[in-house]
Design an enzyme around this catalytic site. Sequence first.
Site, mmCIF file in Angstrom:
data_model
loop_
_atom_site.group_PDB
_atom_site.id
_atom_site.type_symbol
_atom_site.label_atom_id
_atom_site.label_comp_id
_atom_site.label_asym_id
_atom_site.label_seq_id
_atom_site.Cartn_x
_atom_site.Cartn_y
_atom_site.Cartn_z
ATOM 1 N N PRO A 126 -1.163 3.057 8.322
ATOM 2 C CA PRO A 126 -0.480 3.502 9.538
ATOM 3 C C PRO A 126 -1.082 4.799 10.083
ATOM 4 C CG PRO A 126 1.075 3.037 7.765
ATOM 5 C CD PRO A 126 -0.282 3.071 7.166
ATOM 6 N N GLU A 127 -1.622 4.726 11.276
ATOM 7 C CA GLU A 127 -2.121 5.904 11.981
ATOM 8 C C GLU A 127 -1.169 6.135 13.160
ATOM 9 O OE1 GLU A 127 -6.346 5.507 12.778
ATOM 10 O OE2 GLU A 127 -6.619 4.218 11.040
ATOM 11 N N ARG A 138 1.244 1.045 -2.802
ATOM 12 C CA ARG A 138 0.469 2.043 -3.561
ATOM 13 C C ARG A 138 1.240 3.320 -3.858
ATOM 14 N NH1 ARG A 138 -5.359 0.987 -0.768
ATOM 15 N NH2 ARG A 138 -5.404 -1.194 -1.348
ATOM 16 N N HIS A 175 7.762 -3.414 -5.033
ATOM 17 C CA HIS A 175 7.331 -2.107 -4.525
ATOM 18 C C HIS A 175 8.289 -1.516 -3.494
ATOM 19 C CE1 HIS A 175 3.760 -2.936 -6.708
ATOM 20 N NE2 HIS A 175 3.377 -3.897 -5.905
ATOM 21 N N ARG A 198 -19.645 23.093 13.176
ATOM 22 C CA ARG A 198 -19.393 22.285 11.993
ATOM 23 C C ARG A 198 -20.662 21.558 11.551
ATOM 24 N NH1 ARG A 198 -15.520 24.659 12.766
ATOM 25 N NH2 ARG A 198 -16.718 25.799 11.247
#
Length: 274
Positions: free
Chosen positions: A2-3, A112, A93, A155
């Site tokens: 999920p973003e 997870r 889960h 960067r």
Amino acid sequence: MPELPEVETVRRTLEPKILKRRILDTEVHYPRLLQNCTESELVSYLQSRRFVKLDRRGKYLIAVLDSGSRLVLHLRMTGRLTALPSGLPLEKHTSLQIHMDGDLELRLVDQRKFATLHLLHESGYGAIKGLATMGVEPLDSGFTPEYLKAQLEGRTASVKSVILDQRRIGGLGNIYADESLYRAGIFPGKPGGSLTFDEIQRLHTSIRAVIREGIRFRGTTFRDYVDGDGKSGGFQERLQVYGKEGETCRGCGRPIARIKLAGRSSYYCAYCQV
DNA sequence: CTTGGTTCCTGCGTGC
DNA sequence: TGCACGCAGGAACCAA
């Protein structure tokens, strides 16, 4: 995974279902989910309370209670948050169940087990580092080419790892980063500080477009993601590179490549992205 | 300050 | 066919 678009879709589908309902009972099946309270504290605190708002910040969901306190959830990679009729068979889960009146059950299933939940009583986000330091989101008015330029300037790390850094851009993840870089024609491994302003403008445009489309198509179901109604997203049909190693690039017909950058798979076209 | 490596966890793909 | 093993990944944390 999920973003921003997936979390926003979950927020939009869940909010109308859970607001104003009374919490009857809470069951914590995976106590390590809780980051700053005990199971009994959470259960007793939620008893008889109601949610009055569901917000999102980056990839965090923020459920505001009628007391003013907030539940802050991060789904990480495999977390699924749904609100469905109560009593459906318990899935493997399942980490959390919040039983609400009106025959509704808010449920977190997380294969997870990386999802996190905080219970915040005070204002602000100081207790949650990732929220406190969250950068500007792609659809915020503050996300301008100049802002992106400032984040990339100097960067040496890859442009991809810079745009994945939640302190610089909030909500972007692996899938939408790869799709944005493909649309912008930029090689993900290119040092952030080496981008020209023209490239930065293209990347800025493509990030916003990809995130907007991701939301419009209700997120990407690559593996685990479903919205608050348990339904899959639609953006996986629109992916051009993510998860497509060896498949044909739509732009040039050459095969999509994959490399590791900052520990993550990066899919790209070696011809179209330079 | 930046950067890269490690860790958490489980299911799945790979190779023998 | 069965089993051991490595990998996937978001973000906190640590070391340099």
